[in-house]
Enzyme design. Structure first.
Site, mmCIF file in Angstrom:
data_model
loop_
_atom_site.group_PDB
_atom_site.id
_atom_site.type_symbol
_atom_site.label_atom_id
_atom_site.label_comp_id
_atom_site.label_asym_id
_atom_site.label_seq_id
_atom_site.Cartn_x
_atom_site.Cartn_y
_atom_site.Cartn_z
ATOM 1 N N ASP A 81 -3.430 35.380 42.677
ATOM 2 C CA ASP A 81 -2.064 34.668 40.979
ATOM 3 C C ASP A 81 -2.370 34.852 40.187
ATOM 4 O O ASP A 81 -3.560 34.633 39.626
ATOM 5 C CB ASP A 81 -1.667 33.449 42.145
ATOM 6 C CG ASP A 81 -3.292 32.453 41.930
ATOM 7 O OD1 ASP A 81 -4.356 33.175 41.978
ATOM 8 O OD2 ASP A 81 -4.139 31.631 41.953
ATOM 9 N N GLU A 138 -5.128 30.715 44.629
ATOM 10 C CA GLU A 138 -5.929 30.181 43.552
ATOM 11 C C GLU A 138 -6.394 28.790 42.334
ATOM 12 O O GLU A 138 -7.114 27.998 43.047
ATOM 13 C CB GLU A 138 -7.624 31.312 43.004
ATOM 14 C CG GLU A 138 -8.882 30.511 42.108
ATOM 15 C CD GLU A 138 -8.863 29.646 40.885
ATOM 16 O OE1 GLU A 138 -9.119 28.467 41.980
ATOM 17 O OE2 GLU A 138 -7.738 29.930 40.124
#
Length: 390
Positions: A81, A138
């Site tokens: 991400d 994350e």
């Protein structure tokens, strides 16, 4: 620097860099990594690896069995991400999505693991199984926790899991780690102070939430300085204050937000308890009320000694033992690989990228020179844990 970087990976550096820069142009944030996941899956399948989709929505797991027979299984994890940051690098491969950018190097993490998967798929000279785990969300949202809760290690049982993160402003190519807690636990809080609004010229008619909030910010600093033992690292930081809309009106409400971090779980309990007591007490002293939202986010990331030694052995085979920093100071940043290490033994290292903008900075860009270093580390780790190198 001692040069243990694999020549086949180094020869592919141009192609791997192109992958990384392509991923950088298409940053996607938590649980929305659709194009990112599709790109990664396409690469993995082109290496001949079966890909399992759907854990935590966009998560992927590719599996490779070694050709030297049965053996343990291990997981290698990369995060996918991006962040809600407007990129200011003006690079040719800068973000094409307004307000989002890969400001933490997850584009590089994916590329290093993809490059390692490509090499290992062509040279599966080990005994056992490698699961390449590509994890969403994350940053703040705990995609690692979701993958574990949805059965990551039930579907793909492993004896150990390993993670790697780039780290700016440390000597290029060095590996940093430590036994025990390496990254902090991470909590967030929000306090809504409700008083009674009034004209600013008549403050005696108000229960002023601004004054209450101001006192509360100062009082909360005593949690760490006066309640946490001095030898225990911890922080409690107010990062936002919101209240009022005009010059001459005392508002009804003020909202404070912030974070608390540390390494010891007992300190975590202490900080939350003292936080709640102080908020309630300061609000009551001013005749106001306070509504608390306190969320425990990530646990501390704890490296296991045996797996950490395996990771450092692989790192030493890659860059030489003189470039290992085995007693790195613990980081107050948080990392949701911690959820995976709560379920299985493992270790997490940082790979230093040299001087440059820090992580989560609008001017940051992953140092592509790290790609062959990190990819070679992953390959060397597999060979160290599961069998001989090709």
């Amino acid at each position: 620097m001692q040069h243990g970087i694999l020549t086949e990976i180094e020869a592919r550096a141009g192609e791997h860099t192109a992958w990384r820069r392509h991923l950088h142009t298409l940053p996607e944030t938590a649980f929305e990594e659709l194009r990112t996941s599709a790109f990664v899956a396409e690469k993995l399948e082109s290496f001949g690896l079966p890909v399992h989709r759907g854990l935590a929505g966009t998560g992927l797991v590719a599996t490779l069995k070694g050709r030297l027979g049965e053996g343990p299984a291990i997981a290698l994890r990369a995060d996918m991400d991006a962040l809600d940051i407007h990129e200011e690098t003006n690079l040719p491969w800068r973000s094409t999505i307004a307000g989002k950018m890969h400001a933490c190097g997850h584009d590089g993490h994916m590329t290093m693991l993809l490059a390692a998967a490509e090499h290992l798929a062509a040279h599966p000279d080990f005994a056992g199984t490698v699961h390449f785990v590509f994890q969403p969300a994350e940053e703040n949202e705990g995609g690692g926790k979701v993958m574990v809760e949805q059965g990551l290690f039930d579907t793909f049982p492993v004896s150990a899991a390993y993670g790697l993160h780039n780290w700016p402003n440390a000597p290029f190519g060095s590996f940093l780690g430590r036994s025990g807690a390496m990254f902090a636990w991470f909590d967030i809080f929000e306090v809504t102070i409700t008083g009674r609004g009034a004209h600013a010229a008549m403050p005696h008619k108000a229960i002023d939430p601004v004054v209450t909030a101001a006192e509360l910010v100062g009082a909360l600093q005593s949690v760490v300085s006066r309640s946490v033992p001095p030898h225990e690292p911890a922080v409690l930081t107010v990062t936002q204050i919101h209240g009022g809309e005009t010059w001459n009106v005392i508002p009804d409400e003020v909202v404070l937000r912030g974070t608390a971090r540390g390494f010891n779980p007992e300190v975590r309990d202490l900080i939350e308890a003292r936080f709640r007591d102080i908020v309630a007490g300061v609000a009551a002293a001013h005749g106001a009320s306070a509504r608390i939202r306190y969320e425990r986010r990530y646990p501390a990331l704890v490296n296991m000694p045996a797996e950490l030694e395996q990771a450092f052995a692989a790192a030493g085979a890659t860059v030489g033992g003189e470039h290992l920093i085995r007693d790195a100071a613990p980081f107050m940043a948080a990392e949701d690989f911690a959820y995976m290490l709560e379920r299985v033994p493992g270790a997490y290292l940082c790979l230093a990228s040299g001087p440059g903008p820090n992580l989560h900075n609008a001017h940051y860009d992953f140092n592509d020179a790290l790609i062959p270093v990190g990819a070679s580390y992953w390959v060397n780790l597999v060979h160290h844990v599961l069998g001989p190198a090709a």
